[in-house]
Scaffold this active site. Structure first.
Site, PDB file in Angstrom:
ATOM      1  N   PRO A 179      65.219  -1.148  21.062  1.00 35.54           N
ATOM      2  CA  PRO A 179      66.053  -1.340  20.154  1.00 35.54           C
ATOM      3  C   PRO A 179      66.954  -0.326  19.870  1.00 35.54           C
ATOM      4  O   PRO A 179      67.203   0.766  20.016  1.00 35.54           O
ATOM      5  CB  PRO A 179      65.796  -1.710  18.915  1.00 35.54           C
ATOM      6  CG  PRO A 179      64.179  -1.917  19.277  1.00 35.54           C
ATOM      7  CD  PRO A 179      63.934  -0.936  19.582  1.00 35.54           C
ATOM      8  N   GLU A 180      68.502  -0.661  20.404  1.00 30.56           N
ATOM      9  CA  GLU A 180      69.771  -0.631  20.822  1.00 30.56           C
ATOM     10  C   GLU A 180      70.591  -0.919  19.337  1.00 30.56           C
ATOM     11  O   GLU A 180      70.145  -1.393  18.420  1.00 30.56           O
ATOM     12  CB  GLU A 180      70.385  -0.687  21.492  1.00 30.56           C
ATOM     13  CG  GLU A 180      69.744  -0.680  22.963  1.00 30.56           C
ATOM     14  CD  GLU A 180      70.893  -0.672  24.228  1.00 30.56           C
ATOM     15  OE1 GLU A 180      71.663  -0.047  24.277  1.00 30.56           O
ATOM     16  OE2 GLU A 180      69.743  -1.160  24.579  1.00 30.56           O
ATOM     17  N   LYS A 206      70.782   4.575  15.985  1.00 29.01           N
ATOM     18  CA  LYS A 206      69.772   3.986  15.333  1.00 29.01           C
ATOM     19  C   LYS A 206      68.127   4.050  14.737  1.00 29.01           C
ATOM     20  O   LYS A 206      67.359   3.833  14.370  1.00 29.01           O
ATOM     21  CB  LYS A 206      68.665   3.824  17.113  1.00 29.01           C
ATOM     22  CG  LYS A 206      69.471   3.979  18.312  1.00 29.01           C
ATOM     23  CD  LYS A 206      68.453   4.454  19.280  1.00 29.01           C
ATOM     24  CE  LYS A 206      69.935   3.964  20.775  1.00 29.01           C
ATOM     25  NZ  LYS A 206      68.388   4.324  21.863  1.00 29.01           N
ATOM     26  N   ASN A 263      69.575   1.965  26.721  1.00 32.34           N
ATOM     27  CA  ASN A 263      69.960   2.359  28.342  1.00 32.34           C
ATOM     28  C   ASN A 263      70.396   0.694  28.846  1.00 32.34           C
ATOM     29  O   ASN A 263      71.064   0.635  29.666  1.00 32.34           O
ATOM     30  CB  ASN A 263      68.373   1.735  28.864  1.00 32.34           C
ATOM     31  CG  ASN A 263      68.440   2.300  30.461  1.00 32.34           C
ATOM     32  OD1 ASN A 263      69.296   3.537  30.565  1.00 32.34           O
ATOM     33  ND2 ASN A 263      67.526   1.993  31.312  1.00 32.34           N
ATOM     34  N   ARG A 307      65.804   8.235  31.714  1.00 32.34           N
ATOM     35  CA  ARG A 307      65.512   7.105  31.920  1.00 32.34           C
ATOM     36  C   ARG A 307      66.074   6.475  33.031  1.00 32.34           C
ATOM     37  O   ARG A 307      67.172   7.401  33.385  1.00 32.34           O
ATOM     38  CB  ARG A 307      66.325   6.311  30.771  1.00 32.34           C
ATOM     39  CG  ARG A 307      65.919   6.375  29.480  1.00 32.34           C
ATOM     40  CD  ARG A 307      64.833   5.907  29.109  1.00 32.34           C
ATOM     41  NE  ARG A 307      64.471   4.315  29.005  1.00 32.34           N
ATOM     42  CZ  ARG A 307      65.040   3.711  28.237  1.00 32.34           C
ATOM     43  NH1 ARG A 307      65.675   3.587  26.871  1.00 32.34           N
ATOM     44  NH2 ARG A 307      64.917   2.497  28.633  1.00 32.34           N
TER      45      ARG A 307
END
Length: 346
Positions: free
Chosen positions: A2-3, A51, A208, A317
């Protein structure tokens, strides 16, 4: 994972559901033994920073938030963390926030005699790390990377490790301090901008999806060194990021495409559940295959120029980009004039 917008939605939901109330706090799973230290305290506030989520708890509602008696439950969702809600009508806007989860209490035996879910009868699942129960509902946390109790200095130590968060109060105020911190941090490093955007010390809350989409909207090659970028370009990127994340915080979804581009090459490359968002089952939302310009669109044509979208590893990533649209940085000026952030029609 989750961003940052997700964590801000969580903070708002927990504040609405439990703010100012004395809450019962437990750990059905048993892996959060510190729950006993804060059980029965009053939830003063829920706060998001990048976050990270902080729940401020005190013995009574009239305690000053800066008092040494205040304790903070610190939560980082990581890849698999999620909060699930159940309660009276209007208690929560969403049944789950974080990694997609099954709705609480969908088992038939947990329905009342009238066929309506009685949240007070819900038995916690054995995977629940943290459970909050208030007067109007409950919230359960599963699968977090971090769940701990901190004192005031401990909370501040976490905040001190983070870069500016565009969704924090006053982050985009007239002083512009957070914006300047971001611009200066990027420009003093030779590190590629695509790597820096994933560094929570440079800017907090980007994951990402935001990285890939922000760079596309800026028409910027992910591998350009930060020190090669102008302050003006980075200032525009901050403005765009703030608008993207504010939309995400309002709706719970990341949507970066302009309406006129959503039906162009409306495809993505599915990777398990990697591109799923909360609310995908709702026919009224922008579907995920129309939500992104480059994220999970490797091997497909660019929506704008038709060039094949590429991908490769960067900062642990996968980064996605269009080698044509993102090869000439001077195109940023034309893009900004055509699509200023203030005129979004999401």
């Amino acid at each position: 994972m989750p961003e940052g917008h997700t964590v801000h939605r969580l903070a708002a939901a927990l504040s609405r559901g439990f703010g100012g109330e004395r809450v019962r706090i437990s750990s059905p799973q048993g892996r959060f033994a510190e729950a006993a230290q804060v059980d029965g305290m009053v939830l003063l506030a829920a706060e998001a920073a990048g976050k990270h989520l902080f729940l401020a708890l005190a013995p009574s509602a009239d305690v000053d938030p800066g008092s040494p008696v205040v304790r903070h439950i610190h939560v980082h969702l990581g890849l698999y963390g999620s909060w699930t809600f159940a309660g009276d009508p209007g208690f929560a806007d969403a049944h789950a926030i974080g990694a997609p989860r099954v709705r609480l209490g969908e088992q038939e035996e947990e329905l009342g005699d009238d066929g309506v879910l009685d949240w007070r009868r819900l038995v916690p699942r054995p995977t629940v790390r943290l459970r909050l129960v208030g007067a109007r509902g409950l919230a359960e946390l599963t699968g977090p990377t971090a769940c701990e109790v901190l004192d005031g200095p401990g909370r501040q130590a976490v905040l001190d490790r983070l870069g500016p968060d565009p969704l924090r109060p006053d982050a985009n105020g007239s002083g512009g301090g957070d914006r300047r911190r971001f611009v200066e941090a990027v420009r003093r490093s030779r590190t590629a901008i695509g790597t820096q955007l994933m560094d929570q010390k440079v800017v907090a809350g980007i994951g990402n999806i935001y990285r890939a989409e922000l760079l596309f909207r800026a028409r910027l090659d992910p591998f350009v060194p930060g020190r090669d970028l102008s302050a003006g370009m980075l200032d525009q990127m901050w403005t765009d990021l703030a608008a993207l994340m504010a939309y995400g915080a309002r709706t719970g979804r990341i949507v970066t495409t302009q309406p006129e581009h959503r039906d162009l090459e409306a495809r993505i490359v599915e990777r398990s559940r990697g591109t799923r968002q909360n609310g995908d089952e709702d026919p009224s939302v922008v579907p995920r295959e129309k939500s992104f310009y480059v994220y999970h669109r490797q091997s497909l044509p660019c929506r704008l120029c038709g060039t094949t979208i590429r991908s490769r590893d960067l900062a642990a990533r996968t980064v996605f980009w269009c080698p044509r649209c993102q090869s000439v940085r001077s195109r940023r000026a034309a893009w900004t004039r055509e699509h200023p952030a203030a005129e979004w029609a999401l």
